[in-house]
Design a protein around this motif. Structure first.
Motif, PDB file in Angstrom:
ATOM      1  N   SER A 120      79.578 103.052 -21.122  1.00 23.94           N
ATOM      2  CA  SER A 120      78.181 103.022 -20.678  1.00 23.94           C
ATOM      3  C   SER A 120      77.725 104.439 -20.344  1.00 23.94           C
ATOM      4  N   LYS A 135      86.355  99.683 -16.797  1.00 26.67           N
ATOM      5  CA  LYS A 135      84.956  99.962 -17.131  1.00 26.67           C
ATOM      6  C   LYS A 135      84.707 101.460 -17.007  1.00 26.67           C
ATOM      7  N   GLN A 147      83.331  95.852 -25.001  1.00 31.28           N
ATOM      8  CA  GLN A 147      84.205  95.877 -23.831  1.00 31.28           C
ATOM      9  C   GLN A 147      85.482  95.090 -24.127  1.00 31.28           C
ATOM     10  N   TYR A 203      82.433  99.980 -12.290  1.00 35.49           N
ATOM     11  CA  TYR A 203      82.985 101.069 -13.109  1.00 35.49           C
ATOM     12  C   TYR A 203      83.996 101.869 -12.294  1.00 35.49           C
ATOM     13  N   LEU A 214      77.398 103.414 -10.026  1.00 35.31           N
ATOM     14  CA  LEU A 214      78.250 102.846 -11.071  1.00 35.31           C
ATOM     15  C   LEU A 214      79.447 102.113 -10.467  1.00 35.31           C
ATOM     16  N   TRP A 242      69.331 104.050 -18.316  1.00 35.99           N
ATOM     17  CA  TRP A 242      70.570 103.287 -18.290  1.00 35.99           C
ATOM     18  C   TRP A 242      70.891 102.727 -19.674  1.00 35.99           C
ATOM     19  N   ASN A 258      78.041 104.333 -26.230  1.00 36.37           N
ATOM     20  CA  ASN A 258      78.007 102.876 -26.257  1.00 36.37           C
ATOM     21  C   ASN A 258      78.824 102.301 -27.404  1.00 36.37           C
ATOM     22  N   PRO A 316      73.847 100.568 -20.814  1.00 36.87           N
ATOM     23  CA  PRO A 316      75.088  99.816 -20.621  1.00 36.87           C
ATOM     24  C   PRO A 316      75.760  99.542 -21.958  1.00 36.87           C
ATOM     25  N   GLN A 328      78.803  98.682  -9.678  1.00 35.96           N
ATOM     26  CA  GLN A 328      78.706  97.846 -10.868  1.00 35.96           C
ATOM     27  C   GLN A 328      80.072  97.593 -11.501  1.00 35.96           C
ATOM     28  N   ALA A 371      82.152 104.990 -17.797  1.00 30.44           N
ATOM     29  CA  ALA A 371      80.766 105.442 -17.912  1.00 30.44           C
ATOM     30  C   ALA A 371      80.714 106.960 -17.932  1.00 30.44           C
TER      31      ALA A 371
END
Length: 443
Positions: free
Chosen positions: A232, A203, A197, A286, A281, A189, A227, A191, A284, A205
């Motif tokens: 992410s 968001k 951000q 995303y 995701l 992972w 990143n 992030p 979270q 990924a």
């Protein structure tokens, strides 16, 4: 027109890299219907027929397995047979048509996979997502001295407290196999830092899938690159790779081998694992997703994107239309082709018996949902030969896919060498930056 001095030099270099590992094993042809029996009644019946005979249907055991390119025999198991069991012998030896009944059944199963691909690549969302913290390990697939030294140094650093621990997403794959370690999905992972951000920005990924036989550090740089522009990343270990690799293996052979059903099952599991990563995701927060796949990883990534419209950004780093053609023509799969040739199979037959996991079978479906696509291929690629990559571009044009094409003046393996790896990184990185930026603007 010949290759010229540069082409000849590149071909020699590429060949040296594809032949330096001495632990490739010629495993025997096995149809592996049992790996697909949960999906297809035809596969279940064929598996039952094979089980009743004690060995896969149309096969006879004989003791000629060898480590590819060395002529050295593989040690026998306790039963006196090679560890991978039996091989399909030529028709003149077994008095039959060399397993053509099994071949026809496998082709029929592949047709069923394509016809019912929503079911084949469908899944129940895993319920045991969790983050695990541990020290990174290398999990090499070759036994070169420099690689073993790198592995030993990483272990020393971890023991001495000099190596930072990392976070890994773990969950039980929705596709189960006889190997518990393989069924525990692993994705490192990465992030995006909070300062990358932007307020009000969705968001985003990306899921990264490296090449066949990649170690656990391969492609991590692409995650760090993502990143830097606020995306992410999950660096997903493919089935039978690094921490998921069964203890009996030195290489990640079970992901692509002469066991046809197992190879197809590995692709199914990889596609489902990609989709499951997006499910986590989403929990979270995303909402926008992409995928980057290299070589075999690009095959998995393509099929996932064809079946899941959430994947709006797709980067394919070395791509081909037909898995069977790569197996037959590529340098990296010569040991797999050897088993098929020994069985008397042809390139056309091998193409058909891997149709269900070939991007070409889902080309029109891939084109139905909007997405931004990058295809990177190499002029002197001896693993994904040039004409197979060009076939991808031709079909993207035919289907109206919104894509960008970039060409490396090197080969498959040499794309990981200086200076070509920096060119590849620039192509991939600049595409991902622009594609995710544009996607964010769409909201």
């Amino acid at each position: 027109m010949g290759l010229g001095w540069y082409g000849k030099w590149m071909t020699r270099w590429e060949t040296d890299l594809t032949t330096r590992d001495t632990n490739r094993v010629v495993r025997p042809l096995e149809w592996g219907f049992d790996w697909l029996a949960d999906f297809s009644d035809a596969a279940g019946e064929a598996a039952g027929d094979a089980a009743s005979q004690g060995v896969p249907q149309g096969l006879k055991p004989h003791l000629n397995q060898e480590v590819y390119g060395t002529g050295k025999p593989v040690p026998l198991s306790k039963t006196g047979l090679p560890a991978a069991s039996a091989v399909l012998v030529p028709a003149e030896e077994n008095g039959s048509a060399a397993g053509l009944g099994d071949l026809d059944q496998m082709i029929a199963v592949n047709e069923e996979i394509v016809r019912r691909s929503d079911d084949f690549f469908g899944y129940a969302v895993p319920q045991d997502f969790r983050l695990e913290e541990r020290h990174p390990e290398l999990f090499p697939t070759n036994v070169r001295p420099e690689t073993l030294a790198q592995e030993a140094e990483m272990k020393r650093q971890a023991a001495a407290g000099e190596l930072e621990p990392a976070e890994f997403l773990r969950f039980t794959s929705a596709v189960r196999t006889p190997y518990p370690e393989n069924d525990q999905v692993n994705a490192r992972w990465y992030p995006a830092p909070a300062d990358k951000q932007q307020p009000g920005k969705p968001k985003q990924a990306i899921i990264v899938m490296p090449q066949w036989n990649a170690d656990a550090l391969s492609h991590n740089v692409f995650c760090k690159m993502a990143n830097r522009f606020g995306v992410s990343a999950l660096r997903l270990s493919k089935p039978y790779h690094d921490i998921r690799r069964p203890a009996e293996l030195e290489r990640s052979d079970y992901a692509m081998s002469a066991n046809v059903g197992r190879t197809i099952s590995a692709c199914r599991q990889a596609v489902v694992d990609i989709r499951s990563c997006m499910d986590w995701l989403e929990t979270q927060g995303y909402t926008q997703f992409g995928v980057l796949g290299t070589s075999l990883g690009s095959c998995y990534a393509f099929i996932a994107a064809a079946h899941d419209p959430r994947l709006r950004v797709c980067a394919f780093n070395h791509a081909s239309t037909w898995v069977g053609d790569v197996v037959w023509q590529g340098q990296s799969t010569r040991h797999v082709r050897a088993a098929f040739e020994e069985a008397g199979l042809t390139q056309d037959q091998v193409r058909e018996m891997f149709k269900g996991i070939s991007p070409m079978a889902y080309m029109e479906r891939f084109a139905t949902a909007p997405k931004r696509v990058l295809v990177v291929h190499a002029t002197y690629d001896l693993t994904f030969p040039l004409h197979l990559s060009q076939d991808v571009l031709t079909n993207f044009e035919r289907c109206g896919v919104d894509y960008v094409s970039k060409v490396l003046p090197c080969g498959h393996y040499t794309s990981g060498e200086t200076p070509y790896k920096y060119m590849d990184g620039w192509y991939v990185g600049s595409f991902l930056y622009q594609a995710f930026r544009d996607l964010a603007r769409q909201g």
